[in-house]
Every structure is written in structure tokens, then in C-alpha cells.
Motif scaffolding. Sequence first.
Motif: not given
Length: 130
Positions: A8-9, A11-15, A48-49, A124-126
Amino acid sequence: MDTQKLLIYFHLVTVMPALVIGTYILLKPKGTPSHRLLGKWYMSLLIVTALASFFMQAQVGPRLFNHFGYIHLVSVLTLYSVPMAYYTARKRNVKRHKRLMVLTYIGAVVIAGLFALFTPGRVLYSVLFA
């Protein structure tokens, strides 16, 4: 930290840079050397994402094979549209390239991002609302 959280992290770092670069590209003049360079970075980040998302198990809603959720369809579309957009740009089909990139930005970055941001149960919501 478990593997799911690391994914998840990642994913966030690439998006997140894809969001910034994609927005910048949409607002600036097209066809310039910086557009081409940033576009390659943007497309790479999207690929990549999308690939990373396939390793992330769906946490919300129904699942296929006890792993994939509806949101994974965005990744499938991204893995189709980004290479097609690159191909159309190389073939000088600017109209189709633009349409593919705008639709990819709206679907893969904006809509998927809003879904992640405002769906209870998503990480992300939480992080933002819990």
C-alpha cells in the motif's frame, strides 16, 4: 510491518508523483521536450503503480479469487491505455494519444484516488478520517 501495508505504501509512493506530474502535464504546453520527458516518467509511474496493485488484496467489496476487487479493473485498463497512448504518440496520432492520456488520468488517478480517499475501510480513508 506486513507485506500488504508495504504494498500500500509503495502504491502511494508511486501514485502521488504520478498525480503531480500528470496534473502538470495536462496544464502545460504539449509536444515540448519537457512534456516528452515528464510524460515518460508519468507513464512509467502509472505502469509500476498498476502492476503493484495486482499484489494488493482487495479490502472492500466483493472479491474475485478471494483477491481482486473492482478497483483492479482500473489497473487492467491502465496497462492497456498507457502503452497504447505511447504507441499513438510515436505514430503521431496526437488526437488519440491525448484522449487516451486524459481518460487514463481521469480514471486511474482521479476516480480511483477519490474512491480510495472516500471509501470507508480503505487505508487512505482511515488515515485521513479515522
